[in-house]
Design a protein around this motif. Structure first.
Motif, PDB file in Angstrom:
ATOM      1  N   ARG A   1      14.774  17.484  -0.953  1.00  0.00           N
ATOM      2  CA  ARG A   1      13.980  16.894  -2.034  1.00  0.00           C
ATOM      3  C   ARG A   1      13.520  15.473  -1.721  1.00  0.00           C
ATOM      4  O   ARG A   1      12.761  14.889  -2.479  1.00  0.00           O
ATOM      5  CB  ARG A   1      14.770  16.913  -3.330  1.00  0.00           C
ATOM      6  N   LEU A   2      13.991  14.907  -0.612  1.00  0.00           N
ATOM      7  CA  LEU A   2      13.621  13.550  -0.235  1.00  0.00           C
ATOM      8  C   LEU A   2      12.124  13.457   0.019  1.00  0.00           C
ATOM      9  O   LEU A   2      11.547  14.305   0.697  1.00  0.00           O
ATOM     10  CB  LEU A   2      14.385  13.124   1.029  1.00  0.00           C
ATOM     11  N   VAL A   3      11.495  12.431  -0.557  1.00  0.00           N
ATOM     12  CA  VAL A   3      10.080  12.161  -0.312  1.00  0.00           C
ATOM     13  C   VAL A   3       9.972  10.714   0.151  1.00  0.00           C
ATOM     14  O   VAL A   3      10.492   9.814  -0.501  1.00  0.00           O
ATOM     15  CB  VAL A   3       9.233  12.349  -1.595  1.00  0.00           C
ATOM     16  N   VAL A   4       9.314  10.498   1.274  1.00  0.00           N
ATOM     17  CA  VAL A   4       9.105   9.157   1.807  1.00  0.00           C
ATOM     18  C   VAL A   4       7.607   8.976   2.014  1.00  0.00           C
ATOM     19  O   VAL A   4       6.964   9.802   2.652  1.00  0.00           O
ATOM     20  CB  VAL A   4       9.855   8.965   3.150  1.00  0.00           C
ATOM     21  N   MET A   5       7.046   7.894   1.459  1.00  0.00           N
ATOM     22  CA  MET A   5       5.618   7.650   1.583  1.00  0.00           C
ATOM     23  C   MET A   5       5.372   6.170   1.873  1.00  0.00           C
ATOM     24  O   MET A   5       5.308   5.354   0.953  1.00  0.00           O
ATOM     25  CB  MET A   5       4.898   8.060   0.297  1.00  0.00           C
ATOM     26  N   PRO A   6       5.259   5.809   3.139  1.00  0.00           N
ATOM     27  CA  PRO A   6       4.938   4.412   3.465  1.00  0.00           C
ATOM     28  C   PRO A   6       3.578   4.020   2.873  1.00  0.00           C
ATOM     29  O   PRO A   6       2.704   4.878   2.684  1.00  0.00           O
ATOM     30  CB  PRO A   6       4.869   4.403   4.995  1.00  0.00           C
TER      31      PRO A   6
ATOM     32  N   ALA B   1      -4.086   6.006  -6.220  1.00  0.00           N
ATOM     33  CA  ALA B   1      -3.373   6.768  -5.186  1.00  0.00           C
ATOM     34  C   ALA B   1      -2.234   7.515  -5.869  1.00  0.00           C
ATOM     35  O   ALA B   1      -1.221   6.921  -6.243  1.00  0.00           O
ATOM     36  CB  ALA B   1      -2.833   5.834  -4.106  1.00  0.00           C
ATOM     37  N   ASP B   2      -2.411   8.825  -6.049  1.00  0.00           N
ATOM     38  CA  ASP B   2      -1.360   9.637  -6.670  1.00  0.00           C
ATOM     39  C   ASP B   2      -0.146   9.692  -5.749  1.00  0.00           C
ATOM     40  O   ASP B   2      -0.272   9.934  -4.549  1.00  0.00           O
ATOM     41  CB  ASP B   2      -1.858  11.067  -6.923  1.00  0.00           C
ATOM     42  N   LEU B   3       1.026   9.471  -6.320  1.00  0.00           N
ATOM     43  CA  LEU B   3       2.285   9.607  -5.585  1.00  0.00           C
ATOM     44  C   LEU B   3       2.879  10.980  -5.837  1.00  0.00           C
ATOM     45  O   LEU B   3       3.489  11.566  -4.959  1.00  0.00           O
ATOM     46  CB  LEU B   3       3.268   8.518  -6.005  1.00  0.00           C
ATOM     47  N   TRP B   4       2.752  11.471  -7.055  1.00  0.00           N
ATOM     48  CA  TRP B   4       3.128  12.842  -7.402  1.00  0.00           C
ATOM     49  C   TRP B   4       2.231  13.288  -8.546  1.00  0.00           C
ATOM     50  O   TRP B   4       1.635  12.473  -9.237  1.00  0.00           O
ATOM     51  CB  TRP B   4       4.606  12.977  -7.780  1.00  0.00           C
ATOM     52  N   GLY B   5       2.114  14.582  -8.684  1.00  0.00           N
ATOM     53  CA  GLY B   5       1.242  15.134  -9.715  1.00  0.00           C
ATOM     54  C   GLY B   5      -0.217  14.901  -9.361  1.00  0.00           C
ATOM     55  O   GLY B   5      -0.563  14.586  -8.220  1.00  0.00           O
ATOM     56  N   ASP B   6      -1.072  15.061 -10.358  1.00  0.00           N
ATOM     57  CA  ASP B   6      -2.510  14.867 -10.176  1.00  0.00           C
ATOM     58  C   ASP B   6      -3.040  14.228 -11.448  1.00  0.00           C
ATOM     59  O   ASP B   6      -3.062  14.867 -12.512  1.00  0.00           O
ATOM     60  CB  ASP B   6      -3.187  16.214  -9.916  1.00  0.00           C
TER      61      ASP B   6
END
Length: 166
Positions: free
Chosen positions: A39-44, A64-69
């Motif tokens: 489940r880890l999410v990494v977004m530089p 800038a969507d990080l999750w969802g829309d």
């Protein structure tokens, strides 16, 4: 004798259930680390996909969507307003939770004094009939994190006043 058999059966059943439950918990514990890691999410920051929020109605505003829309439902996103950008009186359908990352964000609730928020500040903006203006101080762009349970929308309020002529 019959009561004794019933008691023995109940004890055997309880012991079996306890052993099976313990085995189930051990199995969960062994798979939990793998499930958590998946489940880890990494977004530089360099991987953020900035897009125009509304090039015709809000030129220069990026999201800038990080999750969802943000266009269809619940979301978490970074939003960037250009320095000096301003939106006239408007509302949103859904509550929006906001954390200011950079710049000075300015909001004026209808009929109340404006508030100015800098980096690290938080506010929860009500959806529905909460009428307000939004702007970014002239000194620098504003970046903030926004999260909502519903899609992003902006409904301009018709104040009945003609726009000022330049």
């Amino acid at each position: 004798m019959r009561a004794r058999n019933v008691l023995a059966f109940a004890m055997a059943f309880a012991l079996t259930a306890a052993v099976l439950a313990q085995g189930s918990e051990e199995a969960k514990a062994k798979t939990a680390p793998k499930a958590a890691a998946s489940r880890l999410v990494v977004m530089p920051a360099s991987d953020l996909r900035w897009a125009d929020l509304d090039p015709t109605g809000a030129p220069g505003v990026k999201i800038a969507d990080l999750w969802g829309d943000h266009m269809t439902g619940a979301y978490g996103a970074f939003v960037k307003l250009p320095a000096g950008f301003a939106v006239p009186l408007h509302t949103h359908t859904y509550d929006i939770k906001v954390v200011i990352v950079s710049g000075t964000y300015i909001q004026s609730p209808e009929g109340k004094p404006e508030f100015r928020l800098g980096p690290g500040s938080y506010f929860r903006q009500p959806g529905g009939n909460y009428r307000h203006t939004t702007s970014c101080d002239m000194a620098s762009d504003c970046v903030f994190f926004a999260e909502s349970n519903g899609k992003f929308d902006l409904k301009l309020v018709d104040t009945g006043k003609a726009p000022a002529k330049k």
